[in-house]
Design an enzyme around this catalytic site. Sequence first.
Site, PDB file in Angstrom:
ATOM      1  N   HIS A 107      43.899  24.740   7.904  1.00  0.00           N
ATOM      2  CA  HIS A 107      42.688  24.737   8.721  1.00  0.00           C
ATOM      3  C   HIS A 107      42.927  23.882   9.947  1.00  0.00           C
ATOM      4  O   HIS A 107      43.612  22.865   9.866  1.00  0.00           O
ATOM      5  CB  HIS A 107      41.496  24.170   7.923  1.00  0.00           C
ATOM      6  CG  HIS A 107      40.189  24.499   8.515  1.00  0.00           C
ATOM      7  ND1 HIS A 107      39.629  23.749   9.520  1.00  0.00           N
ATOM      8  CD2 HIS A 107      39.338  25.525   8.280  1.00  0.00           C
ATOM      9  CE1 HIS A 107      38.479  24.296   9.863  1.00  0.00           C
ATOM     10  NE2 HIS A 107      38.282  25.376   9.141  1.00  0.00           N
ATOM     11  N   ASP A 112      38.108  30.545   2.612  1.00  0.00           N
ATOM     12  CA  ASP A 112      38.388  31.955   2.348  1.00  0.00           C
ATOM     13  C   ASP A 112      39.266  32.183   1.117  1.00  0.00           C
ATOM     14  O   ASP A 112      39.460  33.322   0.705  1.00  0.00           O
ATOM     15  CB  ASP A 112      39.081  32.588   3.570  1.00  0.00           C
ATOM     16  CG  ASP A 112      38.174  32.594   4.780  1.00  0.00           C
ATOM     17  OD1 ASP A 112      37.004  32.964   4.616  1.00  0.00           O
ATOM     18  OD2 ASP A 112      38.625  32.219   5.881  1.00  0.00           O
TER      19      ASP A 112
END
Length: 428
Positions: free
Chosen positions: A307, A364
């Site tokens: 991320h 996700d």
Amino acid sequence: MSKIATLEIDGKKYEFPITTGTENESAIDIKALRASTGGVTTIDPGYKNTGSCESAITFLNGEEGILRYRGYAIEELAEKADFLEVAYLLIFGELPTKEQLDKFHTDIKAQSHVDEDVKKIIDGFPKSAHPMGVLSSLTSALVAFNPSSVNVDSEEDMYNAIVRILGKFPVLTAWAYRKRVGLPLDYGDDNLGYVENFLKMMFKKPSGDYTTNKVVVDALDKLLILHADHEQNCSTSTVRMVGSSHAGLFVSISAGIAALWGPLHGGANQAVIEMLEGIKEDGGDTKKYMAKAKDKQDPFRLMGFGHRVYKNFDPRAKIIKKSADEVLGDLGVDDPVLDIAKGLEKEALEDSYFVDRKLYPNVDFYSGIIYRAMGIPVEMFTPMFALGRLPGWIAQWREMRLRKEPIGRPRQVYIGENLRSFKKIDNR
Ligand code: CMC
């Protein structure tokens, strides 16, 4: 005492104020940079070090894995709030009273229909069209059927535009799905809650009733809350950027949907399940795929990992992983890819490549496994993300307009040819 940053260029010093946020984040305020230095700019591809705005909506500390909406911890909201309450909180800044929430829901329900002519537009799409493309187009098309501009100086106008999109977007999302699977386009039931009604619009068969499953409704509500905002990510920045030209709310959101579609952003939830399925079909050898992810010559990346901001566990991933176990258990679903996902996570967390780069599972990684257990097909995973992110996009657009932010227009450093003379085509 306010802090100052000093910049020295060719022996000349310039001072810039350092601004500090309510959570003590510091930023050098370079608004006066070009004017004071005679045109020097900054370069920061991907805006890795650039704060594009001041915002009071979402606080995220990537080092410590903290996420808060309007000051409330995501863990607490996911456990105690429902999606519409969170939407209200994000958009208007405070948790609603019972009366405010009831009115909000009633106003949204009053908008939960679209012009019949929208069906003609859907007719024009092939069944094979990806629902994200359909959703982005239909959201943009809404402008043709509704007032196209919002008077942002009128609270009433702003409120009406907000409830309008919150009412119509679930219809469009469900219809994008129904078109794809060949089901007649249908409306839900205003007697149901927002999330329950969405599920009914998705799954009701023409020949039978739709029965609500509380496990599914609660799980989806939680997933939508977890996706509802994430400060200045790619799609949100897109919404703010498009809106900064004073384009309307609906088209700004349509642009956000397009940005979300990419596999490095919201499209990762689809990419994760496709990756996990691929690993399963290839014999379930997670080590092979770990090696591919680390090989710089191989384009393969471990989807759902890493991320831009989190250099620690994504707090949303922790909640979703727990929820995946619970929902699959409650629904009696045994999905072998959940074990593959857990295996990959375990290996990655012990592998120096991932540890050194601080790559952890993101939102996700496990969400698709839950969507699939609910009967939501893979290509609808990213539209589900969009449905969840809608309140965040609205809140960020509203904040940007209320703060009267200037049009988004970054600079560049030109690295092309210097002035040269035009050559006629025969001399080239
Ligand atoms: N698998 C393997 N290596 C990775 C991964 C990954 N998933 N993510 C980052 N790296 C490596 C990358 O190769 C680089 O290595 P090196 O320093 O040796 O060049 C290093 O880690 C830093 O990566 P980066 O690409 O410079 O980091 P970024 O902040 O530009 O990208 C990211 C962040 C999310 C795009 C990236 O981690 C990624 O592509 N992840 C996979 C896609 C994904 O799961 N996206 C969903 C993000 S969360 C939800 C959302 O935004 O919608």
